[in-house]
Design an enzyme around this catalytic site. Structure first.
Site, PDB file in Angstrom:
ATOM      1  N   LYS A 282     -13.331 -37.700  22.376  1.00  0.00           N
ATOM      2  CA  LYS A 282     -12.965 -36.565  23.210  1.00  0.00           C
ATOM      3  C   LYS A 282     -11.575 -36.041  22.836  1.00  0.00           C
ATOM      4  CE  LYS A 282     -13.037 -35.899  27.996  1.00  0.00           C
ATOM      5  NZ  LYS A 282     -13.368 -36.214  29.381  1.00  0.00           N
TER       6      LYS A 282
ATOM      7  N   LYS B 249      -5.052 -35.595  25.450  1.00  0.00           N
ATOM      8  CA  LYS B 249      -3.604 -35.434  25.401  1.00  0.00           C
ATOM      9  C   LYS B 249      -2.932 -36.696  24.896  1.00  0.00           C
ATOM     10  CE  LYS B 249      -2.516 -36.731  30.199  1.00  0.00           C
ATOM     11  NZ  LYS B 249      -2.951 -38.058  30.161  1.00  0.00           N
TER      12      LYS B 249
ATOM     13  N   LYS C 182      -9.271 -48.966  32.701  1.00  0.00           N
ATOM     14  CA  LYS C 182      -7.834 -48.699  32.829  1.00  0.00           C
ATOM     15  C   LYS C 182      -7.046 -49.954  33.154  1.00  0.00           C
ATOM     16  CE  LYS C 182      -7.534 -43.811  33.955  1.00  0.00           C
ATOM     17  NZ  LYS C 182      -6.933 -42.832  34.875  1.00  0.00           N
TER      18      LYS C 182
END
Ligand code: TRP
Length: 338
Positions: A201, A204, A118
């Site tokens: 995966k 969103k 991240k």
């Protein structure tokens, strides 16, 4: 180890956009654990975690938190049976989080793959909160002396860190105070992949909305997305092994099995030899049947903000009944004057 009350804790970030992946991989499992009645169940909207990566507009964070609460309830979390609450309404999380910032070592934190992913190349510009994220997560869990934590595979390393923090605290103070929590990692059966690419995966944040089914999608949306989902020209095989090289087919079979609550092999028994032209409409019916009522219950609840806020206030009160004494004892152990 001391005897700890069997207690499940898990959390979801109110970062917007709930998908079928959240439902099958998290919410549905949380409901099963709640209904099994073998453990106390504590479920949390982790809003303090949601601000580690980006500071969203205040109204967005508020509505995402309420929407997440509505999704929990619409999925079957009963706020009487489970403790359902929002993290920032229980200040003990942040307080224990601070203590754990002083227990965890820089080296441990720097090894976290989620931090590395991240923060990326621009780690100097990442927030300090993003770095400390896993210590706060350990506090979420250990402030309830939780014994079991259902999470996705991607959170496994954070749970190992949680165990390390508990063990170091216990060792340094010569106590047997925090439990060494067991992860309950989701199996492949509930890991939902993108409808456009069976190796990714369902997410969103995928740029294509066709890659995912959202918990709030209408029956028409669901039908369209499943009809257009990527597959291959082969019929469905008789055994699961026949799907190893066919990730998209495997994903649709898994989704069917998870929604119908049957083993994937039973899906094969039912559809072996059939084409996707037959299988997809059956999947559409099943998905609409299971998700339709959840989506409409979510929108009904979202109309009644006062009711959601009442549920959250009550949940926070119940959470604090467990968290406050644990924090007091922690301060006591450490030697803080109370
Ligand atoms: N990090 C988790 C995720 O992104 C969310 C989370 C925060 C969590 N605190 C937790 C999960 C405690 C389990 C237990 O999925």
């Amino acid at each position: 180890m001391a005897d700890f009350t069997p207690r499940v804790f898990s959390g979801i970030q109110p970062s917007g956009g709930l998908t079928l992946g959240n439902y099958l991989g998290a919410m549905k499992r949380f409901v099963q654990m709640q209904d099994a009645g073998t453990h106390e169940t504590v479920y949390c909207m982790v809003d303090l975690h949601a601000i580690t990566a980006e500071l969203a507009a205040p109204d967005k964070l508020r509505s995402r938190t309420r929407e997440l609460c509505a999704a929990f309830i619409a999925s079957g979390i009963d706020p009487e049976k489970s403790i359902l609450f929002n993290q920032s309404q229980v200040p003990e999380h942040a307080q224990l989080g601070w203590i754990f910032n002083c227990v965890a070592r820089m080296g441990w934190m720097q090894r976290m793959t989620q931090w590395k992913d991240k923060a990326g190349k621009n780690a100097q510009n990442a927030s300090l909160g993003l770095f400390a994220y896993p210590a706060l997560m350990a506090a979420d869990i250990l402030i309830y002396h939780a014994t079991h934590v259902p999470v996705g595979e991607d959170q496994k390393q954070h749970l190992e860190l949680t165990r390390d923090i508990a063990a170091k605290f216990n060792h340094d103070y010569g106590v047997d105070f925090f439990p060494i929590t067991e992860p309950v990692i989701e199996g492949v059966a509930t890991r939902v992949m993108s409808l456009r690419d069976g190796s990714k995966k369902m997410s969103k944040s995928d740029p294509s909305d066709m890659s995912r089914i959202n918990m709030t999608d209408t029956a028409d949306d669901i039908a369209k997305k499943i009809r257009k989902a990527k597959t291959d020209p082969e019929p469905l095989p008789e055994a699961l092994d026949g799907l190893t090289e066919r990730p998209e087919a495997r994903n649709l079979v898994n989704i069917y099995a998870a929604l119908a609550e049957i083993p994937a092999q039973s899906v094969m028994d039912q559809f072996a030899g059939q084409q996707f032209g037959t299988f997809k409409p059956a999947l559409v019916d099943l998905a609409v049947d299971k998700l339709g009522p959840i989506g409409s219950e979510m929108s009904r609840l979202m109309q009644d903000q006062a009711e959601i806020d009442r549920i959250l206030a009550r949940g926070a009160e119940r959470a604090r009944e467990i968290a406050a004494p644990v924090l007091e004892q922690t301060f006591e152990i450490i030697g803080m004057v109370r």
